[in-house]
Design an enzyme around this catalytic site. Sequence first.
Site, PDB file in Angstrom:
ATOM      1  N   GLU A   1       0.986  -1.286   0.120  1.00  5.27           N
ATOM      2  CA  GLU A   1       0.097   0.276  -0.214  1.00  5.27           C
ATOM      3  C   GLU A   1       0.897   0.919  -0.172  1.00  5.27           C
ATOM      4  O   GLU A   1       0.514   2.162  -0.553  1.00  5.27           O
ATOM      5  CB  GLU A   1      -1.511  -0.242   1.391  1.00  5.27           C
ATOM      6  CG  GLU A   1      -2.078  -1.859   1.322  1.00  5.27           C
ATOM      7  CD  GLU A   1      -3.076  -1.201   1.963  1.00  5.27           C
ATOM      8  OE1 GLU A   1      -3.758  -2.317   1.871  1.00  5.27           O
ATOM      9  OE2 GLU A   1      -2.349  -0.816   3.483  1.00  5.27           O
TER      10      GLU A   1
ATOM     11  N   ASP B   1     -11.799  -6.769  -2.463  1.00  5.54           N
ATOM     12  CA  ASP B   1     -12.241  -7.830  -2.412  1.00  5.54           C
ATOM     13  C   ASP B   1     -13.897  -7.568  -1.905  1.00  5.54           C
ATOM     14  O   ASP B   1     -14.471  -6.581  -1.633  1.00  5.54           O
ATOM     15  CB  ASP B   1     -11.725  -9.355  -1.630  1.00  5.54           C
ATOM     16  CG  ASP B   1     -12.443  -8.877  -0.184  1.00  5.54           C
ATOM     17  OD1 ASP B   1     -12.798  -8.846   0.334  1.00  5.54           O
ATOM     18  OD2 ASP B   1     -11.133  -7.750   0.640  1.00  5.54           O
TER      19      ASP B   1
END
Length: 232
Positions: free
Chosen positions: A14, A200
């Site tokens: 990230e 997701d």
Amino acid sequence: MYKKIGLIGAMAEEIERIEERLDNETVTEKAGILFKEGIFCGKPVVLCKSGVGKVNAAVCTQILIDRFGVDAILFTGVAGALDPSLDIGDIVISTDCQQHDMDASPLGFARGTIPFAESSVFRAEPALVSLAAEASASVTQGHTVQGRVLSGDQFIADRDTVKLLHEQFGGACTEMEGAAVAQVCAMNGTPFVIIRSMSDKADGSAHVNFTEFAAQSADRSFRIIEHMVENL
């Protein structure tokens, strides 16, 4: 507007794109976390990987404020979608944050309420929310929503829980750090915004798509952060 910006991600994926672009880097280790000061998009920043979970995120945030004197914090990373209109790759920008696993209901408190605290929902800085929305519209192709980011020390992968978190808390997405960052920022009067890209759908299929889409989702988040810092 801001003299020094704190940039946080929970995982290496990230923040690695930001790290690659960091100039004049100096590194300080505190509480086992590496804090990397430097220049990103022409602005002074402090970049760090907090680690996963609310405690890690809270410790990291307080150090950024106390030790490095940041006056705004941007948290970037991936999350599981709760809002059924969201798909993988879509973006959620926090309007506010709440801990969904704070539960003192046997004592008569509503789930999500921090007992005896003035607030349990922590509002993001509106100017940063607007800038993040503008950045997302400029540099990403997917759907972007502004909404509540829910956090808990749980990886949600159950459809019934997804439905509960969306309906009971009004959550747009769920992850494991944002509300801790938000609470610490609120306690210190530090502006913040959480930017999450959906990796997701928090519905039990994460074992299929999380790894595959996490890198793509992190890239979308990076492009938003880049655009924001350039325009702060």
